[in-house]
Motif scaffolding. Structure first.
Motif, PDB file in Angstrom:
ATOM      1  N   SER B  17      72.097  59.554 129.143  1.00 26.17           N
ATOM      2  CA  SER B  17      71.388  60.663 129.791  1.00 26.17           C
ATOM      3  C   SER B  17      72.171  61.323 130.909  1.00 26.17           C
ATOM      4  O   SER B  17      71.959  62.486 131.221  1.00 26.17           O
ATOM      5  CB  SER B  17      70.053  60.169 130.336  1.00 26.17           C
ATOM      6  OG  SER B  17      70.245  59.017 131.131  1.00 26.17           O
ATOM      7  N   LYS B  23      73.833  65.420 125.500  1.00 29.39           N
ATOM      8  CA  LYS B  23      72.462  65.962 125.586  1.00 29.39           C
ATOM      9  C   LYS B  23      71.770  65.929 124.213  1.00 29.39           C
ATOM     10  O   LYS B  23      70.608  65.505 124.104  1.00 29.39           O
ATOM     11  CB  LYS B  23      72.516  67.387 126.140  1.00 29.39           C
ATOM     12  CG  LYS B  23      71.164  67.950 126.545  1.00 29.39           C
ATOM     13  CD  LYS B  23      71.327  69.155 127.454  1.00 29.39           C
ATOM     14  CE  LYS B  23      70.012  69.558 128.107  1.00 29.39           C
ATOM     15  NZ  LYS B  23      68.983  70.042 127.185  1.00 29.39           N
ATOM     16  N   HIS B  52      65.891  66.206 129.575  1.00 29.23           N
ATOM     17  CA  HIS B  52      65.648  65.450 128.351  1.00 29.23           C
ATOM     18  C   HIS B  52      64.158  65.352 128.067  1.00 29.23           C
ATOM     19  O   HIS B  52      63.353  65.178 128.994  1.00 29.23           O
ATOM     20  CB  HIS B  52      66.254  64.049 128.466  1.00 29.23           C
ATOM     21  CG  HIS B  52      67.727  64.068 128.737  1.00 29.23           C
ATOM     22  ND1 HIS B  52      68.623  64.707 127.922  1.00 29.23           N
ATOM     23  CD2 HIS B  52      68.460  63.527 129.749  1.00 29.23           C
ATOM     24  CE1 HIS B  52      69.845  64.558 128.415  1.00 29.23           C
ATOM     25  NE2 HIS B  52      69.776  63.850 129.532  1.00 29.23           N
TER      26      HIS B  52
END
Lengths: 437, 437
Positions: B17, B23, B52
């Motif tokens: 992350s 991504k 996210h």
């Protein structure tokens, strides 16, 4: 300027001596230079070593004429951080009367002035060249080479241009250099990298330990190096020598560095700290997570590069031993310390009034229209002390660079006016030397 | 084990992350998990955020039955240093009854036990999942999401497996977590990188300054954090709580870390330092030359990542302000200091004897054949404090990992016996919970 085109070619060879992936490029630079010397009537020899070759060349006209030995180096520092260069380091670029490239000033540009000065020179002088590819890594192979080839290298004067003028348009004769002791320090804690949550509170942290060590190496208040014995052999500056020194423009220096103060050892002027006092500086540090964002790790290892600039009569080996012993003493318990000696060089003082220095002063005054200033330099050329000891000939340090040349940093440059005047000064010096005999 | 194959698939998705180049992989992990939950009869929602996505899923059988909210995260830590992995971090590999991969234990393996436990479960329990992709960067989007979806997330119990058992084959109920305050510190000296010979003695050195700063952050002798006010809100451990603690096998811990001592804050046992005392650790440091060999540079910049683990009742924002103010106070003159707040998380204490904790203790004893030990953990799960505050439901922290799982380090692993027993414990817990209503 006809001397410029070959220099651009020379600068485009990425001869980074410290980086194994550039080994062939370093060799290429040596071969390129040998060709240019052959074109100018030199006999050349490429001496292989365990790493980078040494180039020896000679043009002997007359056994009765004076002999000059020119020293220089064809290797360069690594170019990183690459992203800070305005033009690529090995694509030499002309801007505002300067050439920008890694090695432009240190030392390809200055060395090239010596080669170019010999073009069609009529003065009866014998000239030898000793050019190495390991100056930036401490000349490990050149020092034994000099001892082994004492006869071949014999000369009446040793000429070296691998430094800087004191200021722009200020002809300069350099009579002192600092030495160097360069170490790598590695510190290990736990067996492996650890999660800072799961183990924070019981785990050794080598980054924290490096911090404690750095704070014990140099005093924050006084700027003094705290290694026992470090200052013992430092020779004080005489009043006579101090009178020789030009005034330092501190405002200009601050502006150049972009700082509001010139921090350093308490009780000494900035010029004395640059020329006649030893220093200690970490040159690199690493450990743990260096990427974007966060990683909650306690690293197993951390390390740093650490170097000391030395002044007469400090000795690099003795200082390395002092530092290593002190590091072992102050290393916190629970860490494994490893110290690697990467390279060193002895400090140098020469006679500012030797006969060849007087001739060079005359040549400088004729070309620049003003007498030279006498200066020490803060940098190191490891072979100079060795040449002084082994050959016993007077040494003339003629820096052609400038203090803002960005040596060892991004956007290294060399002013073309210094190349041009440097060539003229050297040609005049050879003329004076031939006449003086 | 039929639960294993999908886990290997889950682990092969590099959902890092903190790294912008991953991504799409983080998103892929969320979508993959949503599919597995749909297969098990869940209704799923993917909530987009500025970074996210958050996965919410529910399987509501009976409005009168108890409702469990399961929290977990599908993002993982960066895998570097890559060269220390025995098998590639995103090619899950089975060795000696363990699966090796980044995220194996933190948190994909543990989260997967919760999904697998629901396969053909007959107990009448409503289950909700709240799964995020930003745990490793401090859950910046989950915290506001929880506040905004209080009703949707309402539950009678919050179940979280994102931690470790106290020791192998030792069923463990966790009732406390440390918090976190993570900063990046950047220090600038001169305008540009400088040659250490030409400028050593008058130039600021940000690496040396970081050393001085580190030495003033933590006392070398006592291991105490020197930031004013840092310990003010630390809640002392009661005698009653201390009696709950299992004995720590210090010899085993030393062996695991490969150290001869467990350094830390003077006056506290290692277990108290891990569970109930705050810490400060630099997690990364950089500056100057880090390559092979030597480069005699004084860098213009250096920096470090610095984190503090916090305990009740410290507050991450307050600690960040304390650290920042102290850093500005101790930063030597001549340097520009920049402090970035990267992420934080509040510390947590829950009731070790709440009704669902008692049920889980029963399930653990049935499956493992021995009663659980009660433990705190040194790590942080930022959302737990938030869930506790917003939902007001009792929280059960059931760590399925082990202390030697190499979280945030090379060769992260998860023991398959823990996966298997974890699934059995969770199925038994659901059965007890359905019966208890």
């Amino acid at each position: 300027m006809s001397a410029l085109e070959p220099l651009l070619e020379f600068l485009s060879i990425p001869s980074v001596s410290t980086d194994p992936t550039h080994k062939e490029d370093v060799r290429k630079a040596a071969l390129w230079l040998a060709e240019r010397l052959k074109e100018r009537g030199f006999y050349t020899e490429l001496h292989e070593t365990s790493l980078h070759p040494i180039l020896y060349a000679e043009r002997l006209l007359d056994p009765k004429a004076p002999t000059v030995l020119v020293y220089g180096h064809y290797d360069v520092q690594p170019p990183d951080p690459l992203e800070l260069w305005e033009s690529p380091p090995f694509s030499p670029t002309l801007r505002d009367g300067r050439v920008y490239a890694r090695g432009a000033s240190d030392d390809k540009g200055q060395l090239w002035a010596h080669v170019a000065a010999l073009e069609g020179l009529s003065a009866r002088v014998n000239v030898k060249f000793l050019v190495e590819g390991e100056e930036e890594i401490g000349s490990p192979n050149l020092l034994p080479f000099v001892r082994a080839h004492r006869e071949k290298l014999r000369a009446d004067v040793v000429l070296i241009s691998d430094g800087a003028m004191f200021a722009p348009h200020t002809p300069t004769l350099t009579y002192g250099l600092r030495g160097l002791c360069y170490l790598e320090v590695r510190l290990k804690g736990a067996r492996r990298d650890l999660h800072s949550g799961a183990f924070g509170g019981v785990a050794p942290n080598p980054i924290q330990a490096l911090g404690w060590i750095l704070a014990r190496l140099k005093d924050e208040e006084t700027g003094r190096v705290l290694i026992p014995g470090f200052y013992d052999r430092v020779r004080p500056v005489s009043e006579e020598e101090r009178r020789l020194w030009p005034p330092l423009d501190e405002a200009l220096l601050k502006g150049e560095l972009g700082v509001e103060a010139l921090p350093g050892e308490e009780g000494y002027t900035p010029l004395e700290r640059l020329w006649a006092r030893p220093t200690l500086d970490p040159n690199g540090i690493w450990g743990g997570y260096q990427g974007e964002g966060s990683k909650t790790v306690i690293p197993a290892e951390a390390g740093m590069k650490l170097s000391m600039r030395l002044v007469p009569d400090q000795d690099p080996e003795e200082v390395a031993s002092q530092v290593e012993a002190y590091l072992r003493e102050i290393c916190p318990p629970g860490y494994t310390l490893e110290v690697l000696r990467l390279h060193g060089g002895k400090p140098v003082l020469t006679d500012p009034h030797s006969p060849p220095m007087r001739l060079m002063a005359e040549a400088l005054e004729e070309v620049w229209g003003r007498p030279p200033v006498y200066a020490r330099e803060g940098g190191t050329i490891p072979v100079v002390a060795e040449l002084q000891e082994v050959l016993g000939a007077p040494i003339v340090l003629l820096g052609l660079g400038l203090p803002d040349d960005n040596l060892h940093a991004p956007n290294e440059k060399f002013d073309l006016v210094n190349l041009e005047k440097g060539i003229a000064v050297l040609r005049r010096f050879y003329g004076l030397l031939a006449g003086a005999r």
